[in-house]
Motif scaffolding. Structure first.
Motif, PDB file in Angstrom:
ATOM      1  N   GLY A  48     -16.943  -0.191  -4.888  1.00 41.04           N
ATOM      2  CA  GLY A  48     -15.674  -0.615  -5.631  1.00 41.04           C
ATOM      3  C   GLY A  48     -15.988  -1.318  -6.943  1.00 41.04           C
ATOM      4  N   GLU A  49     -15.238  -2.515  -6.896  1.00 41.81           N
ATOM      5  CA  GLU A  49     -15.439  -3.259  -8.154  1.00 41.81           C
ATOM      6  C   GLU A  49     -16.611  -3.801  -8.513  1.00 41.81           C
ATOM      7  OE1 GLU A  49     -13.042  -3.796 -10.494  1.00 41.81           O
ATOM      8  OE2 GLU A  49     -12.013  -2.305  -9.071  1.00 41.81           O
ATOM      9  N   ALA A  50     -17.530  -3.914  -7.452  1.00 40.50           N
ATOM     10  CA  ALA A  50     -18.842  -4.682  -7.447  1.00 40.50           C
ATOM     11  C   ALA A  50     -19.873  -3.383  -8.241  1.00 40.50           C
ATOM     12  CB  ALA A  50     -19.424  -4.949  -6.114  1.00 40.50           C
ATOM     13  N   LEU A  51     -19.458  -2.220  -7.767  1.00 38.66           N
ATOM     14  CA  LEU A  51     -20.292  -1.277  -8.341  1.00 38.66           C
ATOM     15  C   LEU A  51     -19.821  -1.127  -9.990  1.00 38.66           C
ATOM     16  CD1 LEU A  51     -22.315   1.313  -8.409  1.00 38.66           C
ATOM     17  CD2 LEU A  51     -20.252   2.489  -7.489  1.00 38.66           C
ATOM     18  N   LEU A  52     -18.635  -1.115 -10.253  1.00 35.55           N
ATOM     19  CA  LEU A  52     -18.136  -1.042 -11.554  1.00 35.55           C
ATOM     20  C   LEU A  52     -18.571  -2.220 -12.506  1.00 35.55           C
ATOM     21  CD1 LEU A  52     -15.817   1.005 -12.770  1.00 35.55           C
ATOM     22  CD2 LEU A  52     -14.442  -1.057 -12.864  1.00 35.55           C
ATOM     23  N   ALA A  53     -18.859  -3.389 -11.819  1.00 35.17           N
ATOM     24  CA  ALA A  53     -19.146  -4.429 -12.801  1.00 35.17           C
ATOM     25  C   ALA A  53     -20.881  -4.471 -12.870  1.00 35.17           C
ATOM     26  CB  ALA A  53     -19.073  -5.830 -11.818  1.00 35.17           C
ATOM     27  N   ASP A  54     -21.449  -3.776 -11.973  1.00 28.76           N
ATOM     28  CA  ASP A  54     -22.814  -3.374 -11.964  1.00 28.76           C
ATOM     29  C   ASP A  54     -23.134  -2.693 -13.212  1.00 28.76           C
ATOM     30  OD1 ASP A  54     -25.781  -3.697 -11.124  1.00 28.76           O
ATOM     31  OD2 ASP A  54     -25.408  -1.624 -11.077  1.00 28.76           O
TER      32      ASP A  54
END
Length: 517
Positions: A48-54
């Motif tokens: 989710g958003e953690a992957l996007l931020a990475d």
């Protein structure tokens, strides 16, 4: 969402295609300990958003196939990036089934919540097994296809060592395998997938043909700088023309020990008949080269004599000794002591060895502190086959938190974490001891501790071949010695306790005959 050079969340353009991204990457050695959630969490487990931020960060942890895909998509026009889950770890044993099922559940959840999609990109390895599922990669592709339906394009990268199944080919539209070993082309293959996806969004209809060869080439015969595998891949690439958009020749992960074992050819073309003809032709060429794939290793006693001579004579060229049978990049534990014990007994001088995976010894070195002398006990609690104990008087000569940035080859520019680590000198040998299991991908595995590689007389690396892309500035090919010792990643296939490989298969059955179907 990713648009041009920016990643945000939310759909800002109704014309921008919505592309979901994620993947599951594991190379499973069928004889290694089970791969756990903790191993993935220590490497890459983002959703989710953690992957996007990475992906938006300056130094992402995500695989370079994924970052290569996203960069190429952004360079080719507007798009909306829809993050799924990215789970990736280096080679290990079969993945724990409950954890893998959790990954699939999260993948399905993100897909269902994504809304309408125009395409999916998956960063896969292709050689995973699970403690219950013999084909986790096929399961991933089927899960995605079941949710997005038959008309949404699915493109994916595969490792050059993928053990490809028919289920993987059937559920995806385009599968692109690496062509370089060491795998320095991972971003490029991700970019290829972006190009193919853009073409599909514009109306291109790909057709894939798949041929599995009854052939498991030894790992040390799979370098692509030169040799038989380089020639097979080059032949495949010579067929990328006249409507053929990709030819992927995966050598397979030899030590997967699964019914999927074996080299494979996937030809993708706009005409199904052309795809089939090319796949058969390339497979026939690969089979004709099979006798060139022979493991040629140096016995340990001869390697030891070489190291002794290098240590005594500074006018001799220094040598690199590859412990190919204990390669963490192939599921080895990175801790066998055969070379260390032999070199130490022979009083080899001017040598460094690493990275050696031994969390207990690394922790003890940190407790004792820099300069401490003690009885260094390697593998004191390790029960894995081949992880035999070794004890010698040692001195702590360097300590590190184990976090550094690679500078060459596959790890160049990427932050690496080997955990609290130490260099322990046992007479004339410096041993790099780590808390997290890694193969020697980069000179920084030694230079981070102040070891001057150019000043060494011999260097032993726990790696099968990926080190070649990084250590070539010190050791050309003619100064690399592949040592024949026991280990979980031995390329001497007759020594492997096979359980599930299909038979007959070459070279285990050297007289067998075969032709592409």
């Amino acid at each position: 969402m990713m648009r041009s050079e920016t990643i945000t969340s939310g759909n800002t353009s109704p014309r921008a295609p919505r592309i979901a991204v994620g993947g599951f990457m594991l190379e499973s050695n069928g004889h290694a300990p089970v791969s756990t959630r903790e191993e993935f969490a220590a490497n890459v487990l983002l959703e989710g958003e953690a992957l996007l931020a990475d992906l938006a960060g300056a130094n992402p942890r995500s695989p370079t196939t994924l970052t290569g895909f996203t960069a190429a998509m952004s360079a080719s026009g507007p798009w909306d990036c829809v993050p799924l889950i990215m789970a990736a770890v280096g080679a290990s044993g079969p993945v724990d089934q409950p954890f893998f099922e959790w990954v699939i559940e999260r993948l399905r959840l993100h897909l269902r919540n994504a809304g309408p999609l125009d395409g999916v990109f998956l960063s896969q390895h292709g050689a995973a097994t699970a403690t219950g599922d013999i084909d986790p990669d096929g399961t991933v592709f089927r899960a995605v296809r079941e949710i997005v339906g038959p008309d949404v394009p699915i493109v994916a990268t595969l490792d050059l060592h993928a053990n490809v199944s028919q289920a993987m080919v059937d559920a995806a539209d385009v599968l692109v395998a690496y062509r370089c070993n060491p795998h320095t082309d991972m971003p490029d293959r991700g970019a290829d997938c972006a190009r193919h996806l853009r073409a599909m969004l514009a109306g291109m209809k790909p057709h894939a043909a798949f041929v599995k060869l009854p052939f498991i080439p030894p790992s040390t015969s799979q370098n692509t700088k030169s040799g038989p595998y380089a020639d097979v891949i080059a032949y495949g690439q010579s067929q990328v023309k006249d409507g053929v958009i990709d030819v992927s020749v995966s050598s397979g992960f030899t030590l997967g020990d699964t019914p999927k074992n074996g080299m494979s050819v996937i030809a993708t073309a706009t005409d199904p008949a052309r795809a089939k003809a090319v796949a058969r032709d390339v497979a026939a060429f690969a089979w004709s080269q099979r006798q060139r794939f022979i493991a040629r290793l140096t016995p340990l006693n001869e390697a030891t004599e070489m190291a002794i001579a290098c240590g005594k004579d500074s006018n001799r060229p220094a040598l690199l000794f590859a412990d190919v049978a204990d390669n963490p990049g192939g599921g080895g534990r990175g801790n066998t002591s055969y070379i260390l014990a032999a070199f130490h007994k022979a009083c080899v001088q001017g040598c460094a060895i690493g990275p050696v995976f031994d969390p207990e010894l690394a922790a003890e070195a940190h407790r004792l502190g820099l300069g401490a002398t003690f009885e260094a006990r390697f593998n004191r609690s390790e029960a894995t086959t081949f992880s035999e104990p070794f004890t010698a008087p040692g001195k702590v000569v360097a300590l590190s938190n184990g976090i550094f940035v690679g500078r060459r080859g596959m790890a160049a520019g990427r932050t690496l974490d080997i955990g609290p680590s130490a260099v322990i000198a046992v007479d004339g040998i410096q041993v790099v001891v780590t808390t997290i299991r890694h193969q020697a991908l980069d000179p920084m595995y030694f230079e981070n501790f102040g070891i001057d590689i150019a000043g060494l007389r011999s260097l032993v690396v726990k790696s099968r071949g990926h080190f070649r892309a990084a250590f070539d500035e010190f050791f050309p090919d003619d100064r690399i010695i592949e040592v024949d010792v026991p280990g979980l990643t031995t390329p001497v296939l007759q020594n492997v306790p096979w359980r599930q490989v299909p038979r007959p298969i070459y070279p285990l059955d050297p007289e067998m005959q075969w032709s592409p179907p």
